[in-house]
Design a protein around this motif. Sequence first.
Motif, PDB file in Angstrom:
ATOM      1  N   LYS A  15      -6.805   0.582 -12.378  1.00  0.00           N
ATOM      2  CA  LYS A  15      -5.607   1.080 -13.075  1.00  0.00           C
ATOM      3  C   LYS A  15      -5.541   2.600 -13.062  1.00  0.00           C
ATOM      4  CE  LYS A  15      -5.227  -2.927 -16.029  1.00  0.00           C
ATOM      5  NZ  LYS A  15      -5.337  -3.504 -17.370  1.00  0.00           N
ATOM      6  N   THR A  16      -6.692   3.249 -13.123  1.00  0.00           N
ATOM      7  CA  THR A  16      -6.728   4.717 -13.128  1.00  0.00           C
ATOM      8  C   THR A  16      -7.125   5.279 -11.759  1.00  0.00           C
ATOM      9  OG1 THR A  16      -9.013   4.660 -13.912  1.00  0.00           O
ATOM     10  CG2 THR A  16      -7.275   4.834 -15.596  1.00  0.00           C
ATOM     11  N   GLY A  17      -6.973   4.491 -10.717  1.00  0.00           N
ATOM     12  CA  GLY A  17      -7.385   4.904  -9.377  1.00  0.00           C
ATOM     13  C   GLY A  17      -6.730   6.184  -8.891  1.00  0.00           C
ATOM     14  N   LYS A  18      -5.489   6.431  -9.304  1.00  0.00           N
ATOM     15  CA  LYS A  18      -4.785   7.636  -8.838  1.00  0.00           C
ATOM     16  C   LYS A  18      -5.459   8.927  -9.300  1.00  0.00           C
ATOM     17  CE  LYS A  18      -0.767   6.186 -10.265  1.00  0.00           C
ATOM     18  NZ  LYS A  18       0.655   6.163 -10.624  1.00  0.00           N
ATOM     19  N   ALA A  19      -6.261   8.843 -10.347  1.00  0.00           N
ATOM     20  CA  ALA A  19      -6.983  10.034 -10.807  1.00  0.00           C
ATOM     21  C   ALA A  19      -8.169  10.354  -9.906  1.00  0.00           C
ATOM     22  CB  ALA A  19      -7.460   9.836 -12.244  1.00  0.00           C
ATOM     23  N   TYR A  20      -8.628   9.383  -9.121  1.00  0.00           N
ATOM     24  CA  TYR A  20      -9.829   9.542  -8.304  1.00  0.00           C
ATOM     25  C   TYR A  20      -9.569   9.520  -6.795  1.00  0.00           C
ATOM     26  CZ  TYR A  20     -12.266   8.574 -12.665  1.00  0.00           C
ATOM     27  OH  TYR A  20     -12.710   8.623 -13.949  1.00  0.00           O
ATOM     28  N   TYR A  21      -8.424   8.942  -6.382  1.00  0.00           N
ATOM     29  CA  TYR A  21      -8.185   8.718  -4.958  1.00  0.00           C
ATOM     30  C   TYR A  21      -6.882   9.347  -4.479  1.00  0.00           C
ATOM     31  CZ  TYR A  21     -11.767   5.042  -5.023  1.00  0.00           C
ATOM     32  OH  TYR A  21     -12.939   4.345  -5.141  1.00  0.00           O
ATOM     33  N   LYS A  22      -6.879   9.692  -3.192  1.00  0.00           N
ATOM     34  CA  LYS A  22      -5.654   9.976  -2.450  1.00  0.00           C
ATOM     35  C   LYS A  22      -5.407   8.739  -1.602  1.00  0.00           C
ATOM     36  CE  LYS A  22      -6.581  14.905  -2.033  1.00  0.00           C
ATOM     37  NZ  LYS A  22      -6.902  15.992  -1.100  1.00  0.00           N
ATOM     38  N   TYR A  23      -4.158   8.290  -1.526  1.00  0.00           N
ATOM     39  CA  TYR A  23      -3.794   7.087  -0.778  1.00  0.00           C
ATOM     40  C   TYR A  23      -2.857   7.479   0.355  1.00  0.00           C
ATOM     41  CZ  TYR A  23      -5.447   4.706  -4.993  1.00  0.00           C
ATOM     42  OH  TYR A  23      -6.206   4.264  -6.053  1.00  0.00           O
ATOM     43  N   TYR A  24      -3.125   6.934   1.535  1.00  0.00           N
ATOM     44  CA  TYR A  24      -2.290   7.202   2.692  1.00  0.00           C
ATOM     45  C   TYR A  24      -1.861   5.881   3.311  1.00  0.00           C
ATOM     46  CZ  TYR A  24      -4.368  11.820   2.187  1.00  0.00           C
ATOM     47  OH  TYR A  24      -4.791  13.016   1.682  1.00  0.00           O
ATOM     48  N   LEU A  25      -0.558   5.616   3.340  1.00  0.00           N
ATOM     49  CA  LEU A  25      -0.026   4.422   3.996  1.00  0.00           C
ATOM     50  C   LEU A  25      -0.047   4.680   5.498  1.00  0.00           C
ATOM     51  CD1 LEU A  25       1.298   1.637   3.873  1.00  0.00           C
ATOM     52  CD2 LEU A  25       3.494   2.789   3.656  1.00  0.00           C
ATOM     53  N   VAL A  26      -0.844   3.876   6.213  1.00  0.00           N
ATOM     54  CA  VAL A  26      -1.049   4.112   7.635  1.00  0.00           C
ATOM     55  C   VAL A  26      -0.144   3.225   8.472  1.00  0.00           C
ATOM     56  CG1 VAL A  26      -2.742   4.014   9.509  1.00  0.00           C
ATOM     57  CG2 VAL A  26      -3.431   4.811   7.257  1.00  0.00           C
ATOM     58  N   ASP A  27      -0.030   1.946   8.092  1.00  0.00           N
ATOM     59  CA  ASP A  27       0.666   0.997   8.962  1.00  0.00           C
ATOM     60  C   ASP A  27       0.962  -0.265   8.173  1.00  0.00           C
ATOM     61  OD1 ASP A  27       1.717  -0.100  11.274  1.00  0.00           O
ATOM     62  OD2 ASP A  27      -0.157  -0.110  12.389  1.00  0.00           O
ATOM     63  N   SER A  28       1.809  -1.102   8.739  1.00  0.00           N
ATOM     64  CA  SER A  28       1.939  -2.478   8.253  1.00  0.00           C
ATOM     65  C   SER A  28       1.589  -3.371   9.439  1.00  0.00           C
ATOM     66  CB  SER A  28       3.348  -2.767   7.730  1.00  0.00           C
ATOM     67  OG  SER A  28       4.307  -2.589   8.720  1.00  0.00           O
ATOM     68  N   ILE A  29       0.654  -4.281   9.210  1.00  0.00           N
ATOM     69  CA  ILE A  29       0.157  -5.124  10.290  1.00  0.00           C
ATOM     70  C   ILE A  29       0.083  -6.567   9.806  1.00  0.00           C
ATOM     71  CG2 ILE A  29      -1.184  -3.261  11.330  1.00  0.00           C
ATOM     72  CD1 ILE A  29      -3.697  -4.513  10.106  1.00  0.00           C
ATOM     73  N   GLU A  30      -0.119  -7.480  10.744  1.00  0.00           N
ATOM     74  CA  GLU A  30      -0.296  -8.881  10.398  1.00  0.00           C
ATOM     75  C   GLU A  30      -1.761  -9.255  10.572  1.00  0.00           C
ATOM     76  OE1 GLU A  30       1.318 -13.000  12.162  1.00  0.00           O
ATOM     77  OE2 GLU A  30       2.888 -11.590  11.560  1.00  0.00           O
ATOM     78  N   ILE A  31      -2.337  -9.850   9.504  1.00  0.00           N
ATOM     79  CA  ILE A  31      -3.718 -10.321   9.553  1.00  0.00           C
ATOM     80  C   ILE A  31      -3.704 -11.805   9.232  1.00  0.00           C
ATOM     81  CG2 ILE A  31      -6.039 -10.110   8.579  1.00  0.00           C
ATOM     82  CD1 ILE A  31      -5.351  -7.252   7.753  1.00  0.00           C
ATOM     83  N   LYS A  32      -4.095 -12.624  10.200  1.00  0.00           N
ATOM     84  CA  LYS A  32      -4.142 -14.080  10.033  1.00  0.00           C
ATOM     85  C   LYS A  32      -2.843 -14.624   9.451  1.00  0.00           C
ATOM     86  CE  LYS A  32      -9.133 -14.306   9.629  1.00  0.00           C
ATOM     87  NZ  LYS A  32     -10.278 -14.707   8.829  1.00  0.00           N
ATOM     88  N   GLY A  33      -1.724 -14.177  10.012  1.00  0.00           N
ATOM     89  CA  GLY A  33      -0.417 -14.694   9.607  1.00  0.00           C
ATOM     90  C   GLY A  33       0.161 -14.089   8.348  1.00  0.00           C
ATOM     91  N   LYS A  34      -0.497 -13.092   7.770  1.00  0.00           N
ATOM     92  CA  LYS A  34      -0.018 -12.449   6.545  1.00  0.00           C
ATOM     93  C   LYS A  34       0.319 -10.985   6.844  1.00  0.00           C
ATOM     94  CE  LYS A  34      -1.037 -15.837   3.604  1.00  0.00           C
ATOM     95  NZ  LYS A  34      -0.078 -16.493   2.759  1.00  0.00           N
ATOM     96  N   LYS A  35       1.549 -10.578   6.480  1.00  0.00           N
ATOM     97  CA  LYS A  35       1.927  -9.181   6.652  1.00  0.00           C
ATOM     98  C   LYS A  35       1.205  -8.361   5.597  1.00  0.00           C
ATOM     99  CE  LYS A  35       5.704  -5.937   6.913  1.00  0.00           C
ATOM    100  NZ  LYS A  35       7.107  -5.658   6.641  1.00  0.00           N
ATOM    101  N   CYS A  36       0.575  -7.264   6.024  1.00  0.00           N
ATOM    102  CA  CYS A  36      -0.225  -6.438   5.135  1.00  0.00           C
ATOM    103  C   CYS A  36       0.090  -4.964   5.325  1.00  0.00           C
ATOM    104  CB  CYS A  36      -1.717  -6.641   5.414  1.00  0.00           C
ATOM    105  SG  CYS A  36      -2.273  -8.327   5.177  1.00  0.00           S
ATOM    106  N   TYR A  37      -0.110  -4.210   4.240  1.00  0.00           N
ATOM    107  CA  TYR A  37      -0.022  -2.757   4.294  1.00  0.00           C
ATOM    108  C   TYR A  37      -1.438  -2.209   4.441  1.00  0.00           C
ATOM    109  CZ  TYR A  37       4.636  -3.594   2.447  1.00  0.00           C
ATOM    110  OH  TYR A  37       5.908  -4.046   2.273  1.00  0.00           O
TER     111      TYR A  37
END
Length: 167
Positions: free
Chosen positions: A35-57
């Motif tokens: 819940k407080t991850g934004k205080a500790y991490y930087k997040y970068y959206l790299v891609d959207s891909i399919e893994i075993k039939g599931k669309k993932c970010y």
Amino acid sequence: HIWINQLMGSSFQVFNFYENWIPILGKNFISPIAKTGKAYYKYYLVDSIEIKGKKCYELVVVPKRPLDLAFGGTIWIEDSSFALKQLDLEIKKEANLNWIERVKVQQEFEQTKAGPWLPTKTRALIDLMEIANQAGFISKYYSSSKDIVVNAPKESSFYQEGITVME
């Protein structure tokens, strides 16, 4: 040696990244999806891909401060449930774990028939550095689950037999 017991005990633990804090070698590390991850991490959206039939970010997570007890690496989030689909995370020696060069955790998740997503594969590696010209040590752990049954309790006699450790 106490530290070898501590190392081996932690390498066979359950890594639950849905919890806010993950205990490793006596220290609590913040989960990238806490819940407080934004205080500790930087997040970068790299891609959207399919893994075993599931669309993932695909998200790259980077600790904001190198000395924080945080992970760096990649997580894949399923696009409709926002559940963890996969993760490949590492703790570097800058996190100041005594004698530990790095800790690496990889997990794959599958959705159960009951709905929750549970880890089906877990790989962990703990790399102990050389100490006073003594050899280093690498601890590897692998766990795989399949045909997971949820909400089907067993009789208590089922749990009577413990885990057998072989030579």
